[in-house]
Design a protein around this motif. Sequence first.
Motif, short mmCIF file in Angstrom:
data_model
loop_
_atom_site.label_atom_id
_atom_site.label_comp_id
_atom_site.label_asym_id
_atom_site.label_seq_id
_atom_site.Cartn_x
_atom_site.Cartn_y
_atom_site.Cartn_z
N SER A 138 14.62 -1.59 -11.84
CA SER A 138 15.87 -1.62 -10.94
C SER A 138 15.55 -2.90 -10.03
CB SER A 138 16.09 -0.60 -10.27
OG SER A 138 16.67 0.31 -11.23
N ASP A 139 16.65 -3.51 -9.44
CA ASP A 139 16.39 -4.33 -8.36
C ASP A 139 17.50 -4.23 -7.26
OD1 ASP A 139 18.68 -5.77 -9.64
OD2 ASP A 139 17.65 -7.56 -9.32
N TRP A 140 17.05 -4.36 -6.24
CA TRP A 140 18.03 -4.49 -5.14
C TRP A 140 17.83 -6.04 -4.42
CZ3 TRP A 140 14.98 -0.38 -6.81
CH2 TRP A 140 15.86 0.76 -6.68
N VAL A 141 19.11 -6.43 -4.21
CA VAL A 141 18.98 -7.89 -3.18
C VAL A 141 19.71 -7.40 -1.85
CG1 VAL A 141 19.85 -9.89 -3.12
CG2 VAL A 141 19.36 -9.04 -5.42
N LEU A 142 18.65 -7.63 -1.00
CA LEU A 142 19.16 -7.30 0.26
C LEU A 142 18.99 -8.45 1.21
CD1 LEU A 142 16.27 -4.38 1.07
CD2 LEU A 142 18.68 -4.22 0.04
#
Length: 190
Positions: A138-142
């Motif tokens: 997964s990835d999260w872009v914050l």
Amino acid sequence: MEITPSITPDAAGLKVLAHPVRLEALGMLRVEGPATATMLAQRLGLNSGATSYHLRQLAQHGFIEEDTERGNGRERWWRASHRATRTSAEGLAPDDPVHDLYGSYLHAVADVYDGKVRRALDEQSSLPQAWQDVSMISDWVLQVRPEQARALLERLVEEIQDFPETTDDDPEGAAYCLQVQAFPLPGRLS
């Protein structure tokens, strides 16, 4: 013999580690324990001569050492000298020659990580369901400031380092790989 927790390589060490085969062999010795060049060659898909060369390079720079407690005189066993490699570009100027070596090292690390993820995906469907359920890509872009990113990374590292592990003899335990890649989204700051 107790091994050192970590090593921070100098420029020559970074140059040696900037080769994916050496990184992978070092990782295998750290995770799977001592092995001969022949054993590692089979796992790496290389011939034992090429593998021996890479092992000698790692030994010359202190990443691995001969395991004299194993073997019978004809076999040369190797073991990792450190549990982890620590590096950072902090304080490196872009025109510093070590900066380029550091970049080459990180590209080799990315190649090894990519291979590990691909092998995990290839065998995921054959894992017990409990292990399939705790596998994730997964990835999260914050949207954050640099100091927030540093705080987040420090919290993640602290949590991982403090996490209680099972013992090697736990029948339900397994080596569980966490890979963390953290970076500004490409193309957004330049």
